[in-house]
Design an enzyme around this catalytic site. Structure first.
Site, PDB file in Angstrom:
ATOM      1  N   TYR A 245     -37.366 -30.956 -72.126  1.00  0.00           N
ATOM      2  CA  TYR A 245     -36.244 -30.090 -71.765  1.00  0.00           C
ATOM      3  C   TYR A 245     -35.553 -30.621 -70.507  1.00  0.00           C
ATOM      4  CZ  TYR A 245     -34.033 -26.268 -69.194  1.00  0.00           C
ATOM      5  OH  TYR A 245     -33.162 -25.521 -68.442  1.00  0.00           O
TER       6      TYR A 245
ATOM      7  N   THR B 283     -30.689 -27.860 -64.473  1.00  0.00           N
ATOM      8  CA  THR B 283     -31.905 -27.118 -64.155  1.00  0.00           C
ATOM      9  C   THR B 283     -32.677 -27.754 -63.006  1.00  0.00           C
ATOM     10  OG1 THR B 283     -34.090 -26.496 -65.026  1.00  0.00           O
ATOM     11  CG2 THR B 283     -33.087 -28.444 -65.978  1.00  0.00           C
TER      12      THR B 283
END
Length: 330
Positions: free
Chosen positions: A146, A122
């Site tokens: 995350y 990401t």
């Protein structure tokens, strides 16, 4: 490369991005087996030709049996948890799923001679970039659990590649949106935190309104800026890097975006134009762990593969998202 002899193992293939990639692989004539616990996935999104195995990636016995009874050429690892706000509330859960379980799974693959891996990472690993456009060698500064969990797995893959004689491509996704042209698959998510998913629900009457999380950022209109990439272009990127690895190509890290940023308000205005409507929204406080602006420098990937995006158009992304939302009964 004889496609009919190539066998790809996909984790999380019943999810949003994984299912798009599975459809593309099957369309192209490859053999696909998918591991998905279906905690967040939806088996209806998968092509019929995919061999779905329903168990957890950390179920080592089943993973070993599967790998040893098939000759897989490459593994694509999509499985994981993706909600930033949830990760702040449950950091241990995110580290367990996105790092501990994934590391165990990949070690099992590597120990059983499945040594080519494509990993879904990401752009959140960059945090708040100093540059207007962020490139792959910029400083990494995850702002939430995350992003940290994704970076931990990136580091594991890179640092153990010599030990396991593994080859990898790490793909850092920017904001993925849109749906399959044939409407075979799209985003299904209760309580989604994806901006385009949320406003598509508003415009189709599934939500009354929504809240913009902060309008006091140091951006042109005060709302966060993001680089949106159509999910079908992202699926194509996976196909390209798969061929690269299977032909003996080098291990690489690539950004996956278009290199153009849109603010939250700009996205809303574009949707209003398309639908000839006015979306109701409120202004709320900033969300912990959000970056003000994350836009990709895409030079590395586009030059490496002479790649041109097919769906690089915010209007197309929004139109396909709305069509998908209208198709969904839920």
């Amino acid at each position: 490369m004889d496609k009919s002899r190539i066998h790809i193992l996909v984790t999380g293939g019943a999810g949003y991005i994984g299912s798009h990639v599975c459809h593309l692989l099957v369309d192209q004539g490859y053999n696909v087996t998918c591991i998905d616990s279906l905690i967040n996935g939806n088996k209806e999104l998968l092509p019929k030709k995919v061999d779905l195995r329903v168990f957890d990636i950390a179920d080592t016995n089943n993973v070993i049996k599967l790998i040893q009874s098939n000759k897989f050429d490459l593994v694509m690892h999509f499985a994981g948890l993706i909600k930033v706000d949830e990760s702040i509330k449950q950091p241990k859960k995110y580290r367990d799923y996105n790092y501990i379980k994934a590391k165990l799974f990949l070690e099992t693959c590597f120990n059983n001679n499945l040594n080519n891996v494509i990993f879904s990472s990401t752009a959140a690993v960059y945090g708040n970039p100093k540059n207007d456009k962020v490139s792959e060698d910029d400083t990494l500064n995850p702002l939430n659990p995350y992003a940290s969990s994704k970076l931990e797995l990136e580091n594991f893959i890179r640092e153990t590649s010599k030990k396991y004689d593994s080859k990898y491509v790490i793909l850092r996704y920017f904001n993925v949106a849109g749906a399959d042209e044939k409407m075979r698959t799209g985003l299904i998510s209760k309580g989604s935190t994806h901006l385009i998913k949320i406003i598509s629900e508003v415009v189709t009457g599934k939500r009354k309104d929504f809240t913009i999380n902060g309008n006091d950022y140091d951006t042109p209109d005060g709302t966060p800026v993001r680089d949106f990439i159509h999910v079908s272009d992202l699926a194509n990127i996976h196909l390209i890097v798969m061929k690269h690895l299977l032909s003996g190509g080098s291990s690489e890290i690539f950004n996956c975006g278009y290199g153009k940023g849109y603010s939250v308000l700009e996205v809303i205005k574009e949707l209003n134009k398309i639908e000839n409507t006015i979306i109701n929204y409120a202004i709320g406080s900033r969300r912990p762990g959000d970056s003000k602006s994350v836009v990709s420098n895409t030079d590395k990937f586009t030059k490496f593969f002479k790649w041109e995006a097919k769906y690089n158009n915010l209007k197309n992304i929004l139109k396909s998202s709305i069509l998908w939302e209208k198709k969904l009964k839920m």
